[in-house]
Design a protein around this motif. Sequence first.
Motif, PDB file in Angstrom:
ATOM      1  N   ARG A  88      15.863  20.197 -27.908  1.00 38.47           N
ATOM      2  CA  ARG A  88      15.788  19.884 -26.371  1.00 38.47           C
ATOM      3  C   ARG A  88      16.977  19.063 -25.835  1.00 38.47           C
ATOM      4  O   ARG A  88      17.458  19.637 -24.751  1.00 38.47           O
ATOM      5  CB  ARG A  88      14.637  18.980 -26.161  1.00 38.47           C
ATOM      6  CG  ARG A  88      13.408  19.423 -26.684  1.00 38.47           C
ATOM      7  CD  ARG A  88      12.083  18.766 -26.000  1.00 38.47           C
ATOM      8  NE  ARG A  88      12.106  17.299 -26.069  1.00 38.47           N
ATOM      9  CZ  ARG A  88      11.572  16.727 -27.369  1.00 38.47           C
ATOM     10  NH1 ARG A  88      11.029  17.594 -28.554  1.00 38.47           N
ATOM     11  NH2 ARG A  88      11.487  15.418 -27.311  1.00 38.47           N
ATOM     12  N   TRP A 121      19.429  20.813 -22.747  1.00 40.31           N
ATOM     13  CA  TRP A 121      19.891  20.261 -21.564  1.00 40.31           C
ATOM     14  C   TRP A 121      21.428  19.949 -21.409  1.00 40.31           C
ATOM     15  O   TRP A 121      21.866  20.096 -20.348  1.00 40.31           O
ATOM     16  CB  TRP A 121      19.070  18.993 -21.204  1.00 40.31           C
ATOM     17  CG  TRP A 121      17.579  19.446 -21.179  1.00 40.31           C
ATOM     18  CD1 TRP A 121      16.444  19.047 -22.018  1.00 40.31           C
ATOM     19  CD2 TRP A 121      16.740  20.272 -20.224  1.00 40.31           C
ATOM     20  NE1 TRP A 121      15.219  19.707 -21.538  1.00 40.31           N
ATOM     21  CE2 TRP A 121      15.530  20.281 -20.266  1.00 40.31           C
ATOM     22  CE3 TRP A 121      17.638  20.748 -18.901  1.00 40.31           C
ATOM     23  CZ2 TRP A 121      14.742  21.008 -19.757  1.00 40.31           C
ATOM     24  CZ3 TRP A 121      16.628  21.493 -18.218  1.00 40.31           C
ATOM     25  CH2 TRP A 121      15.467  21.492 -18.224  1.00 40.31           C
ATOM     26  N   LEU A 165       8.828  25.323 -19.821  1.00 38.09           N
ATOM     27  CA  LEU A 165       9.543  24.235 -19.368  1.00 38.09           C
ATOM     28  C   LEU A 165       9.045  23.021 -19.669  1.00 38.09           C
ATOM     29  O   LEU A 165       9.791  21.695 -20.239  1.00 38.09           O
ATOM     30  CB  LEU A 165       9.620  24.130 -17.553  1.00 38.09           C
ATOM     31  CG  LEU A 165      10.237  22.995 -17.137  1.00 38.09           C
ATOM     32  CD1 LEU A 165      11.884  22.858 -17.513  1.00 38.09           C
ATOM     33  CD2 LEU A 165      10.443  23.153 -15.512  1.00 38.09           C
ATOM     34  N   LEU A 166       7.708  22.689 -20.005  1.00 39.18           N
ATOM     35  CA  LEU A 166       7.164  21.338 -20.231  1.00 39.18           C
ATOM     36  C   LEU A 166       7.527  21.216 -21.921  1.00 39.18           C
ATOM     37  O   LEU A 166       7.727  20.137 -22.187  1.00 39.18           O
ATOM     38  CB  LEU A 166       5.653  21.732 -20.212  1.00 39.18           C
ATOM     39  CG  LEU A 166       5.079  21.481 -18.738  1.00 39.18           C
ATOM     40  CD1 LEU A 166       3.541  21.427 -18.540  1.00 39.18           C
ATOM     41  CD2 LEU A 166       5.672  20.418 -17.901  1.00 39.18           C
ATOM     42  N   ILE A 216      10.749  19.905 -22.432  1.00 39.21           N
ATOM     43  CA  ILE A 216      10.854  18.531 -21.897  1.00 39.21           C
ATOM     44  C   ILE A 216      10.142  17.622 -22.763  1.00 39.21           C
ATOM     45  O   ILE A 216      10.743  16.613 -23.202  1.00 39.21           O
ATOM     46  CB  ILE A 216      10.294  18.303 -20.553  1.00 39.21           C
ATOM     47  CG1 ILE A 216      11.222  19.152 -19.384  1.00 39.21           C
ATOM     48  CG2 ILE A 216      10.467  16.628 -19.995  1.00 39.21           C
ATOM     49  CD1 ILE A 216      10.523  19.135 -17.997  1.00 39.21           C
ATOM     50  N   ARG A 217       8.983  17.918 -23.230  1.00 36.34           N
ATOM     51  CA  ARG A 217       8.220  16.886 -23.968  1.00 36.34           C
ATOM     52  C   ARG A 217       8.290  17.346 -25.521  1.00 36.34           C
ATOM     53  O   ARG A 217       8.071  16.271 -26.250  1.00 36.34           O
ATOM     54  CB  ARG A 217       6.657  17.043 -23.615  1.00 36.34           C
ATOM     55  CG  ARG A 217       6.561  16.623 -22.083  1.00 36.34           C
ATOM     56  CD  ARG A 217       4.990  16.425 -21.703  1.00 36.34           C
ATOM     57  NE  ARG A 217       4.275  17.834 -22.114  1.00 36.34           N
ATOM     58  CZ  ARG A 217       3.103  18.368 -21.713  1.00 36.34           C
ATOM     59  NH1 ARG A 217       2.477  17.090 -21.396  1.00 36.34           N
ATOM     60  NH2 ARG A 217       2.658  19.410 -22.080  1.00 36.34           N
TER      61      ARG A 217
END
Length: 208
Positions: free
Chosen positions: A23, A27, A201-202, A205-206
């Motif tokens: 992750r 990003w 997308l979740l 992120i998580r």
Amino acid sequence: MNALAQPGASPRATRTIQPAWVRIAHWLNALAVVLMMLSGWRIYDASPVFRDLVIPPSITLGGWLGGALQWHFAAMWLLFGNALFYLAMNIVTGRLRAKFFPLSPRAILHDLGEALRGRLSHADPSRYNAVQRFAYLFVMVDIAVLIVSGLVIWKSVQFPLLRELLGGYDRARVVHFCAMALLAGFIVVHLAMVALVPRSLLTMIRGR
């Protein structure tokens, strides 16, 4: 009494789909690519590869050639370092082989056809389909081409072998621009896929 029999217990245990290092690298890569692309367009406008193609200044970064170069070089080191980290971690952890292989043209065409008909399953977000595997491997190679061609443009004298492999300085600029255009196309498709399957997308992120 087990957890499934208890009132209010979750029917499925949560599991990590995207580890923290994936992750973070994702990003950072997204940030570096956007900065390089916007600043690169400003640099391109100073000496266009294709005379009839000029990028609107309103969507470029840097304000002027010198400022764009500073942004471009800063983002370049971020992209280069992050790419090395991501590739090394994928190899060391075995994720590269587990996530992206096996892969065959037949599997890509099959999953592409299923996707176009709206029949491609997304039941297991931890597993990439053949189209995703191909796309992610492609973008890894494309970023490598961007880095190599960028080095030739930046330090042409210092990298004569790379310069000759790319057909000279002027051709390296064409390669660099085309690789950027392919990366921009990947981003558009990637964002469209995220819009269609928002839980992807979740997970980025998580992690779960």
